[in-house]
Scaffold this motif. Structure first.
Motif, PDB file in Angstrom:
ATOM      1  N   THR A   1      -2.490  -6.906  -1.606  1.00 43.63           N
ATOM      2  CA  THR A   1      -3.211  -5.658  -1.340  1.00 43.63           C
ATOM      3  C   THR A   1      -4.424  -5.853  -0.436  1.00 43.63           C
ATOM      4  OG1 THR A   1      -4.523  -5.975  -3.359  1.00 43.63           O
ATOM      5  CG2 THR A   1      -2.496  -4.670  -3.547  1.00 43.63           C
TER       6      THR A   1
ATOM      7  N   GLY B   1      -8.835   2.147  -0.856  1.00 39.80           N
ATOM      8  CA  GLY B   1      -9.126   3.321  -0.042  1.00 39.80           C
ATOM      9  C   GLY B   1      -9.132   3.020   1.443  1.00 39.80           C
ATOM     10  N   GLU B   2      -9.157   1.734   1.788  1.00 37.41           N
ATOM     11  CA  GLU B   2      -9.131   1.335   3.194  1.00 37.41           C
ATOM     12  C   GLU B   2      -7.791   1.711   3.813  1.00 37.41           C
ATOM     13  OE1 GLU B   2      -9.768  -2.752   5.865  1.00 37.41           O
ATOM     14  OE2 GLU B   2      -9.681  -2.834   3.671  1.00 37.41           O
ATOM     15  N   LYS B   3      -7.819   2.089   5.086  1.00 33.59           N
ATOM     16  CA  LYS B   3      -6.598   2.456   5.793  1.00 33.59           C
ATOM     17  C   LYS B   3      -6.269   1.402   6.845  1.00 33.59           C
ATOM     18  CE  LYS B   3      -7.089   7.411   5.004  1.00 33.59           C
ATOM     19  NZ  LYS B   3      -7.175   8.767   5.622  1.00 33.59           N
TER      20      LYS B   3
ATOM     21  N   ARG C   1      -2.370   3.229   3.266  1.00 31.60           N
ATOM     22  CA  ARG C   1      -3.590   3.373   2.474  1.00 31.60           C
ATOM     23  C   ARG C   1      -3.575   2.331   1.366  1.00 31.60           C
ATOM     24  NH1 ARG C   1      -2.732   7.916   0.545  1.00 31.60           N
ATOM     25  NH2 ARG C   1      -2.460   7.467  -1.670  1.00 31.60           N
TER      26      ARG C   1
ATOM     27  N   ASP D   1       0.960   6.446   4.305  1.00 30.16           N
ATOM     28  CA  ASP D   1       0.151   7.661   4.333  1.00 30.16           C
ATOM     29  C   ASP D   1       0.397   8.530   5.558  1.00 30.16           C
ATOM     30  OD1 ASP D   1      -1.789   9.064   2.791  1.00 30.16           O
ATOM     31  OD2 ASP D   1      -3.327   8.556   4.259  1.00 30.16           O
TER      32      ASP D   1
ATOM     33  N   GLY E   1       0.834  -1.195   0.000  1.00 29.54           N
ATOM     34  CA  GLY E   1       0.000   0.000   0.000  1.00 29.54           C
ATOM     35  C   GLY E   1       0.868   1.243   0.000  1.00 29.54           C
ATOM     36  N   THR E   2       0.235   2.383   0.197  1.00 36.25           N
ATOM     37  CA  THR E   2       0.944   3.662   0.229  1.00 36.25           C
ATOM     38  C   THR E   2       1.127   4.105   1.672  1.00 36.25           C
ATOM     39  OG1 THR E   2      -0.007   4.323  -1.895  1.00 36.25           O
ATOM     40  CG2 THR E   2       0.892   6.073  -0.508  1.00 36.25           C
TER      41      THR E   2
ATOM     42  N   GLU F   1       0.364   4.526   9.116  1.00 39.43           N
ATOM     43  CA  GLU F   1      -0.890   4.149   8.469  1.00 39.43           C
ATOM     44  C   GLU F   1      -0.627   3.888   6.997  1.00 39.43           C
ATOM     45  OE1 GLU F   1      -5.009   5.705   9.729  1.00 39.43           O
ATOM     46  OE2 GLU F   1      -4.455   6.909   7.972  1.00 39.43           O
TER      47      GLU F   1
END
Length: 212
Positions: free
Chosen positions: A163, A107-109, A103, A91, A88-89, A101
């Protein structure tokens, strides 16, 4: 700043209300709470009131046998932690708590804590694709509570397959207890038929996945 009494009071309040989606406890903390049962088994206490500035006007949390029975039920059905690799990214970073965190593409964190190393060394990766290696810790409801991360590194192209947050695994024997209770109410008739039966643990887990 919250005192230990206020934090413990919040935990007891959520346990008393049988809150399965609380972010205030995991299996480890519930296990520590259950160790307090010895106070009541020895007859030392019948009920303990945990006072704090936050809980007033008749809302003061209590610790007693009933609360401990609820804590045991929550602990018994909370998914076990499991190893995780997640893409993920990056964030957010929080130096004061070693928090971060991620992302996801959906869109889920996914919040987490870096348990090895210094989270400040990851500032150069903010906003970049990363891969997290660690352990997923779950709420009693089965949703992710946090990731206890051992390592966060720049992502590779092949990491894009990771993911999705994996589902937690129920403790041994828990699946059949849950399915049995639901079957008694007729909720699983279309899935596993009459209960009890000869379903394997894998079939029971699949039935739970269909209900979630």
């Amino acid at each position: 700043m919250d005192t230990g009494f206020e934090v413990f009071g919040d935990v007891l309040a959520d346990i008393s209300s049988d809150c399965r989606d609380s972010d205030r406890y995991d299996r480890g903390l519930l296990k520590h709470v259950l160790k307090l049962r010895s106070l009541f088994q020895r007859g030392i206490f019948g009920d303990i009131e945990v006072g704090s500035q936050r809980h007033k006007n008749g809302m003061t949390p209590h610790l007693n046998r009933t609360v401990l029975d609820t804590a045991e039920s929550i602990h018994r059905t909370t998914p076990l932690p499991r190893r995780l690799k997640l893409y993920g990214t990056l964030d957010m970073l929080r130096a004061s708590t070693q928090g971060f965190e991620i992302r996801l593409g959906s869109g889920e964190k996914a919040p987490g804590v870096l348990v090895q190393g210094d989270v400040r060394q990851l500032q150069g990766l903010l906003g970049c694709p990363v891969t997290v290696y660690g352990t997923a810790v779950y709420r009693p409801s089965g949703r992710l509570l946090r990731i206890d991360a051992n390592e966060i590194v720049p992502a590779l192209e092949q990491d894009r397959f990771f993911t999705t947050i994996p589902r937690g695994t129920l403790p041994p024997g828990c699946s059949k207890r849950i399915i049995g209770g639901q079957a008694a109410r007729g909720e699983l008739a279309a899935i596993v038929g009459k209960w009890p039966g000869d379903e394997t643990d894998e079939q029971i887990q699949e039935a739970l996945r269909r209900l979630s």
